[in-house]
Design a protein around this motif. Structure first.
Motif, PDB file in Angstrom:
ATOM      1  N   MET A 132      35.319  38.649  28.256  1.00 21.25           N
ATOM      2  CA  MET A 132      34.375  37.575  27.803  1.00 21.25           C
ATOM      3  C   MET A 132      34.254  36.715  29.090  1.00 21.25           C
ATOM      4  O   MET A 132      33.467  35.585  28.665  1.00 21.25           O
ATOM      5  N   GLY A 133      34.866  36.703  29.918  1.00 25.05           N
ATOM      6  CA  GLY A 133      34.832  35.756  31.146  1.00 25.05           C
ATOM      7  C   GLY A 133      35.639  34.403  30.813  1.00 25.05           C
ATOM      8  O   GLY A 133      35.275  33.538  31.526  1.00 25.05           O
ATOM      9  N   ILE A 134      36.650  34.270  30.085  1.00 21.91           N
ATOM     10  CA  ILE A 134      37.176  33.075  29.782  1.00 21.91           C
ATOM     11  C   ILE A 134      38.619  33.302  30.370  1.00 21.91           C
ATOM     12  O   ILE A 134      39.578  32.315  30.369  1.00 21.91           O
ATOM     13  N   LEU A 176      48.756  40.254  21.383  1.00 15.95           N
ATOM     14  CA  LEU A 176      49.182  40.394  23.021  1.00 15.95           C
ATOM     15  C   LEU A 176      48.793  41.361  23.558  1.00 15.95           C
ATOM     16  O   LEU A 176      48.977  41.539  25.123  1.00 15.95           O
ATOM     17  N   VAL A 177      47.996  42.010  23.155  1.00 17.10           N
ATOM     18  CA  VAL A 177      47.324  43.438  23.806  1.00 17.10           C
ATOM     19  C   VAL A 177      45.706  43.189  23.724  1.00 17.10           C
ATOM     20  O   VAL A 177      45.049  42.836  25.088  1.00 17.10           O
ATOM     21  N   LEU A 178      45.365  43.212  22.780  1.00 17.49           N
ATOM     22  CA  LEU A 178      43.753  42.932  22.624  1.00 17.49           C
ATOM     23  C   LEU A 178      43.252  41.715  23.186  1.00 17.49           C
ATOM     24  O   LEU A 178      42.363  41.615  24.044  1.00 17.49           O
ATOM     25  N   THR A 185      39.903  37.904  36.206  1.00 21.69           N
ATOM     26  CA  THR A 185      40.022  39.175  36.438  1.00 21.69           C
ATOM     27  C   THR A 185      40.201  39.338  37.703  1.00 21.69           C
ATOM     28  O   THR A 185      39.888  38.611  38.813  1.00 21.69           O
ATOM     29  N   GLU A 186      40.891  40.597  38.568  1.00 23.67           N
ATOM     30  CA  GLU A 186      40.968  40.842  39.732  1.00 23.67           C
ATOM     31  C   GLU A 186      40.022  42.018  40.082  1.00 23.67           C
ATOM     32  O   GLU A 186      40.323  42.862  40.639  1.00 23.67           O
ATOM     33  N   GLY A 187      38.919  41.765  39.808  1.00 23.61           N
ATOM     34  CA  GLY A 187      37.672  42.533  40.338  1.00 23.61           C
ATOM     35  C   GLY A 187      37.152  43.534  39.067  1.00 23.61           C
ATOM     36  O   GLY A 187      37.707  43.407  37.999  1.00 23.61           O
ATOM     37  N   GLU A 188      36.382  44.289  39.449  1.00 24.44           N
ATOM     38  CA  GLU A 188      35.694  45.341  38.504  1.00 24.44           C
ATOM     39  C   GLU A 188      36.790  46.186  37.764  1.00 24.44           C
ATOM     40  O   GLU A 188      36.517  46.715  36.803  1.00 24.44           O
ATOM     41  N   ALA A 189      37.514  46.548  39.047  1.00 23.32           N
ATOM     42  CA  ALA A 189      38.529  47.818  38.311  1.00 23.32           C
ATOM     43  C   ALA A 189      39.454  47.024  37.393  1.00 23.32           C
ATOM     44  O   ALA A 189      39.665  47.614  36.340  1.00 23.32           O
ATOM     45  N   ASP A 190      39.895  45.717  37.306  1.00 21.62           N
ATOM     46  CA  ASP A 190      40.622  45.159  36.393  1.00 21.62           C
ATOM     47  C   ASP A 190      39.793  44.851  35.061  1.00 21.62           C
ATOM     48  O   ASP A 190      40.314  45.080  34.051  1.00 21.62           O
ATOM     49  N   LEU A 191      38.494  44.695  35.369  1.00 21.34           N
ATOM     50  CA  LEU A 191      37.550  44.542  34.048  1.00 21.34           C
ATOM     51  C   LEU A 191      37.531  45.831  33.193  1.00 21.34           C
ATOM     52  O   LEU A 191      37.516  45.842  32.082  1.00 21.34           O
ATOM     53  N   ALA A 192      37.307  46.904  34.023  1.00 19.40           N
ATOM     54  CA  ALA A 192      37.344  48.301  33.411  1.00 19.40           C
ATOM     55  C   ALA A 192      38.465  48.829  32.768  1.00 19.40           C
ATOM     56  O   ALA A 192      38.339  49.283  31.679  1.00 19.40           O
ATOM     57  N   ARG A 193      39.666  48.503  33.385  1.00 14.25           N
ATOM     58  CA  ARG A 193      40.657  48.778  32.616  1.00 14.25           C
ATOM     59  C   ARG A 193      40.814  47.868  31.387  1.00 14.25           C
ATOM     60  O   ARG A 193      41.306  48.386  30.400  1.00 14.25           O
ATOM     61  N   ALA A 194      40.494  46.640  31.448  1.00 12.38           N
ATOM     62  CA  ALA A 194      40.691  45.740  30.212  1.00 12.38           C
ATOM     63  C   ALA A 194      39.666  46.437  29.092  1.00 12.38           C
ATOM     64  O   ALA A 194      40.039  46.600  28.030  1.00 12.38           O
ATOM     65  N   ARG A 195      38.462  46.702  29.473  1.00 10.65           N
ATOM     66  CA  ARG A 195      37.485  47.405  28.586  1.00 10.65           C
ATOM     67  C   ARG A 195      38.125  48.408  27.887  1.00 10.65           C
ATOM     68  O   ARG A 195      38.029  48.914  26.702  1.00 10.65           O
ATOM     69  N   LYS A 196      38.701  49.632  29.060  1.00 13.20           N
ATOM     70  CA  LYS A 196      39.502  50.626  28.545  1.00 13.20           C
ATOM     71  C   LYS A 196      40.639  50.389  27.578  1.00 13.20           C
ATOM     72  O   LYS A 196      40.915  51.152  26.262  1.00 13.20           O
ATOM     73  N   THR A 197      41.177  49.429  27.657  1.00 15.93           N
ATOM     74  CA  THR A 197      42.517  49.036  27.072  1.00 15.93           C
ATOM     75  C   THR A 197      41.969  48.617  25.386  1.00 15.93           C
ATOM     76  O   THR A 197      42.661  49.058  24.339  1.00 15.93           O
ATOM     77  N   ILE A 198      40.980  47.736  25.525  1.00 20.44           N
ATOM     78  CA  ILE A 198      40.518  47.408  24.307  1.00 20.44           C
ATOM     79  C   ILE A 198      39.972  48.490  23.386  1.00 20.44           C
ATOM     80  O   ILE A 198      40.238  48.372  22.095  1.00 20.44           O
ATOM     81  N   ALA A 199      39.131  49.320  23.915  1.00 24.61           N
ATOM     82  CA  ALA A 199      38.704  50.618  23.200  1.00 24.61           C
ATOM     83  C   ALA A 199      39.793  51.527  22.614  1.00 24.61           C
ATOM     84  O   ALA A 199      39.908  51.901  21.386  1.00 24.61           O
ATOM     85  N   THR A 200      40.924  51.621  23.797  1.00 24.15           N
ATOM     86  CA  THR A 200      41.999  52.572  23.056  1.00 24.15           C
ATOM     87  C   THR A 200      42.886  51.968  22.013  1.00 24.15           C
ATOM     88  O   THR A 200      43.158  52.245  20.892  1.00 24.15           O
ATOM     89  N   VAL A 201      43.219  50.551  22.080  1.00 22.10           N
ATOM     90  CA  VAL A 201      44.154  49.908  21.171  1.00 22.10           C
ATOM     91  C   VAL A 201      43.464  49.696  19.926  1.00 22.10           C
ATOM     92  O   VAL A 201      43.971  49.508  18.721  1.00 22.10           O
TER      93      VAL A 201
END
Length: 207
Positions: A162-164, A152-154, A167-183
């Motif tokens: 992965m582009g599948i 539900l998170v990762l 996303t809502e732009g680069e900021a959303d992509l950056a948040r996704a990367r940060k969430t993945i790393a943290t979780v």
């Protein structure tokens, strides 16, 4: 045909060898050659799936993420694209389904041993075994949190990276990367006491 030439062949060879060795043990112990022990089979499946799941969790945290950071920083190198394109999708496929298989086989084992409620209530339910339910329950709840984080998170954020998934732009992509790393780091931390308490239910707490 060499079974070592394919992943399917490795699985088939490993399973056949397991059955053969089990038959030999049964023969020498005076049991039927193919006398099925459902609980032992569930434990085995749970352990194999769990090793795949936690092993990949540690691979992501201790190998892949540092490797991607190093590849990104290496201006003259090949970059991290190969990892993201060829390794990551396969690893995530095994990772998320192994997580689900681990949880389901563990839950079914607890159902078959009448310990599911005791574990989820930390041994406090009526008729529960606190000596078993408390340590097992800690492991079960930690494993459940890990499973929720995986699916539900990762996974939703990994699909964005992965582009599948949209996303809502680069900021959303950056948040996704940060969430993945943290979780992913949180899951790695939680997995260590999870393993200790899963074992502690049958063999005692390490400390």
């Amino acid at each position: 045909m060499n079974p070592l030439n394919s992943i399917k062949g490795v699985w088939v060879a490993g399973l056949l060898l397991s059955v053969l060795l089990a038959m030999i043990v049964n023969l020498f112990s005076g049991q039927g050659l193919l006398e099925l022990n459902e609980l032992a089979l569930l434990r085995w499946a749970h352990i194999v799936a769990g090793i795949i799941w936690v092993g990949l969790l540690y691979f992501f945290n201790f190998v892949q993420m540092p490797a991607i950071a190093a590849a990104t920083a290496d201006q003259g190198g090949p970059g991290p694209a190969a990892i993201g394109k060829y390794i990551l999708p396969r690893a995530l496929l095994w990772f998320r389904w192994a997580a689900l298989a681990t949880w389901l086989t563990g839950a079914w084992y607890l159902v078959r041993t009448d310990q599911l409620l005791s574990a989820f209530t930390l041994g406090l339910s009526r008729g529960g075994d606190a000596a078993y339910g408390l340590p097992m329950g800690i492991g079960v709840w930690l494993g459940t949190i890990l499973l929720i984080n995986v699916w539900l998170v990762l996974w939703p954020n990994q699909k964005k990276v992965m582009g599948i998934a949209k996303t809502e732009g680069e900021a959303d992509l950056a948040r996704a990367r940060k969430t993945i790393a943290t979780v992913a780091r949180i899951n790695a931390v939680l997995s260590i006491p999870m393993l200790m308490f899963m074992v502690a239910a049958g063999h005692g707490v390490a400390l």
